[in-house]
Design a protein around this motif. Structure first.
Motif, PDB file in Angstrom:
ATOM      1  N   GLY A  75      46.600   4.245  71.337  1.00  0.00           N
ATOM      2  CA  GLY A  75      46.510   4.263  69.877  1.00  0.00           C
ATOM      3  C   GLY A  75      45.695   5.402  69.306  1.00  0.00           C
ATOM      4  O   GLY A  75      45.624   5.567  68.093  1.00  0.00           O
ATOM      5  N   ALA A  76      45.078   6.206  70.171  1.00  0.00           N
ATOM      6  CA  ALA A  76      44.184   7.261  69.686  1.00  0.00           C
ATOM      7  C   ALA A  76      44.926   8.300  68.855  1.00  0.00           C
ATOM      8  O   ALA A  76      44.457   8.715  67.801  1.00  0.00           O
ATOM      9  N   LYS A  77      46.082   8.733  69.330  1.00  0.00           N
ATOM     10  CA  LYS A  77      46.859   9.737  68.608  1.00  0.00           C
ATOM     11  C   LYS A  77      47.279   9.220  67.237  1.00  0.00           C
ATOM     12  O   LYS A  77      47.089   9.891  66.227  1.00  0.00           O
ATOM     13  N   ALA A  78      47.821   8.031  67.205  1.00  0.00           N
ATOM     14  CA  ALA A  78      48.269   7.448  65.939  1.00  0.00           C
ATOM     15  C   ALA A  78      47.091   7.243  64.989  1.00  0.00           C
ATOM     16  O   ALA A  78      47.204   7.502  63.780  1.00  0.00           O
ATOM     17  N   GLY A  79      45.961   6.805  65.527  1.00  0.00           N
ATOM     18  CA  GLY A  79      44.785   6.605  64.689  1.00  0.00           C
ATOM     19  C   GLY A  79      44.293   7.895  64.080  1.00  0.00           C
ATOM     20  O   GLY A  79      43.923   7.938  62.903  1.00  0.00           O
ATOM     21  N   LYS A  80      44.285   8.962  64.864  1.00  0.00           N
ATOM     22  CA  LYS A  80      43.835  10.262  64.361  1.00  0.00           C
ATOM     23  C   LYS A  80      44.783  10.768  63.279  1.00  0.00           C
ATOM     24  O   LYS A  80      44.347  11.252  62.231  1.00  0.00           O
ATOM     25  N   VAL A  81      46.087  10.640  63.519  1.00  0.00           N
ATOM     26  CA  VAL A  81      47.072  11.086  62.533  1.00  0.00           C
ATOM     27  C   VAL A  81      46.923  10.278  61.246  1.00  0.00           C
ATOM     28  O   VAL A  81      46.918  10.848  60.144  1.00  0.00           O
ATOM     29  N   ASN A 134      42.836  21.687  50.356  1.00  0.00           N
ATOM     30  CA  ASN A 134      42.263  20.937  51.475  1.00  0.00           C
ATOM     31  C   ASN A 134      43.147  19.776  51.897  1.00  0.00           C
ATOM     32  O   ASN A 134      43.178  19.416  53.076  1.00  0.00           O
ATOM     33  N   ALA A 135      43.890  19.199  50.958  1.00  0.00           N
ATOM     34  CA  ALA A 135      44.845  18.154  51.325  1.00  0.00           C
ATOM     35  C   ALA A 135      45.893  18.730  52.275  1.00  0.00           C
ATOM     36  O   ALA A 135      46.230  18.116  53.296  1.00  0.00           O
ATOM     37  N   LEU A 136      46.390  19.918  51.963  1.00  0.00           N
ATOM     38  CA  LEU A 136      47.381  20.558  52.830  1.00  0.00           C
ATOM     39  C   LEU A 136      46.820  20.825  54.220  1.00  0.00           C
ATOM     40  O   LEU A 136      47.537  20.676  55.219  1.00  0.00           O
ATOM     41  N   LEU A 137      45.553  21.198  54.300  1.00  0.00           N
ATOM     42  CA  LEU A 137      44.934  21.422  55.607  1.00  0.00           C
ATOM     43  C   LEU A 137      44.943  20.140  56.442  1.00  0.00           C
ATOM     44  O   LEU A 137      45.275  20.166  57.637  1.00  0.00           O
ATOM     45  N   LYS A 138      44.590  19.011  55.825  1.00  0.00           N
ATOM     46  CA  LYS A 138      44.589  17.729  56.546  1.00  0.00           C
ATOM     47  C   LYS A 138      46.003  17.360  56.980  1.00  0.00           C
ATOM     48  O   LYS A 138      46.225  16.932  58.114  1.00  0.00           O
ATOM     49  N   PHE A 139      46.974  17.535  56.074  1.00  0.00           N
ATOM     50  CA  PHE A 139      48.358  17.204  56.416  1.00  0.00           C
ATOM     51  C   PHE A 139      48.866  18.100  57.538  1.00  0.00           C
ATOM     52  O   PHE A 139      49.576  17.643  58.432  1.00  0.00           O
ATOM     53  N   ASP A 140      48.502  19.377  57.506  1.00  0.00           N
ATOM     54  CA  ASP A 140      48.953  20.295  58.556  1.00  0.00           C
ATOM     55  C   ASP A 140      48.387  19.920  59.926  1.00  0.00           C
ATOM     56  O   ASP A 140      49.087  19.991  60.936  1.00  0.00           O
ATOM     57  N   VAL A 141      47.124  19.522  59.971  1.00  0.00           N
ATOM     58  CA  VAL A 141      46.531  19.110  61.247  1.00  0.00           C
ATOM     59  C   VAL A 141      47.219  17.834  61.747  1.00  0.00           C
ATOM     60  O   VAL A 141      47.547  17.718  62.931  1.00  0.00           O
ATOM     61  N   ASP A 178      51.390  15.115  65.263  1.00  0.00           N
ATOM     62  CA  ASP A 178      52.633  14.334  65.248  1.00  0.00           C
ATOM     63  C   ASP A 178      53.584  14.906  64.196  1.00  0.00           C
ATOM     64  O   ASP A 178      53.529  14.527  63.034  1.00  0.00           O
ATOM     65  N   PRO A 179      54.441  15.829  64.600  1.00  0.00           N
ATOM     66  CA  PRO A 179      55.348  16.476  63.652  1.00  0.00           C
ATOM     67  C   PRO A 179      56.391  15.538  63.045  1.00  0.00           C
ATOM     68  O   PRO A 179      57.070  15.909  62.098  1.00  0.00           O
ATOM     69  N   ASN A 180      56.492  14.319  63.550  1.00  0.00           N
ATOM     70  CA  ASN A 180      57.478  13.363  63.046  1.00  0.00           C
ATOM     71  C   ASN A 180      56.886  12.304  62.119  1.00  0.00           C
ATOM     72  O   ASN A 180      57.578  11.347  61.771  1.00  0.00           O
ATOM     73  N   HIS A 181      55.627  12.467  61.720  1.00  0.00           N
ATOM     74  CA  HIS A 181      54.979  11.487  60.841  1.00  0.00           C
ATOM     75  C   HIS A 181      55.544  11.646  59.428  1.00  0.00           C
ATOM     76  O   HIS A 181      55.161  12.551  58.688  1.00  0.00           O
ATOM     77  N   LEU A 182      56.489  10.772  59.077  1.00  0.00           N
ATOM     78  CA  LEU A 182      57.248  10.936  57.835  1.00  0.00           C
ATOM     79  C   LEU A 182      56.398  10.857  56.578  1.00  0.00           C
ATOM     80  O   LEU A 182      56.627  11.614  55.623  1.00  0.00           O
ATOM     81  N   ALA A 183      55.431   9.978  56.548  1.00  0.00           N
ATOM     82  CA  ALA A 183      54.581   9.859  55.354  1.00  0.00           C
ATOM     83  C   ALA A 183      53.796  11.140  55.125  1.00  0.00           C
ATOM     84  O   ALA A 183      53.615  11.570  53.980  1.00  0.00           O
TER      85      ALA A 183
END
Length: 85
Positions: free
Chosen positions: A22-28, A46-53, A58-63
Motif C-alpha cells: 500500500g505504500a505506493k498508493a498511499g504516497k500517490v 505548486n499544485a501542478l508540481l504535486k500532481f506531476d510527482v 503512478d501514471p494511471n492515477h485518473l483523479a
C-alpha cells in the motif's frame, strides 16, 4: 483542520516500509490530496508540481490526471486575466 491532518498523514507515510503493497498508493494519494489543497488555494504552480510527482509514481492515477488538466485550465485562465491583451 485539513492541513494539519494532511501533515500527520504524511508523517505516517514516512514510517511505512516502501516495499509494502500500500505504500505506493498511499504516497500517490497523499500527493494528490496535497495538490488539491494547493489547487483550492489557487496555487496552481505548486499544485501542478504535486500532481506531476504523483503521476511519475503512478501514471494511471485518473483523479490526478483530471486534476492536473483542471489546474492547467485554471492556470491558463489566470494568465489570460492577468494579461488581457
Amino acid at each position: 483542520d485539513y492541513a494539519n491532518a494532511l501533515l500527520k498523514y504524511n508523517a505516517v507515510l514516512l514510517n511505512i516500509d516502501p516495499n509494502h503493497a500500500g505504500a505506493k498508493a498511499g504516497k500517490v494519494n497523499s500527493l494528490f490530496a496535497q495538490g488539491l489543497v494547493l489547487y483550492n488555494a489557487h496555487d496552481y504552480t505548486n499544485a501542478l508540481l504535486k500532481f506531476d510527482v504523483a503521476l511519475a509514481i503512478d501514471p494511471n492515477h485518473l483523479a490526478t490526471k483530471a486534476s492536473k488538466a483542471s489546474t492547467l485550465n485554471e492556470q491558463g485562465k489566470a494568465l489570460l486575466n492577468a494579461n488581457p491583451n
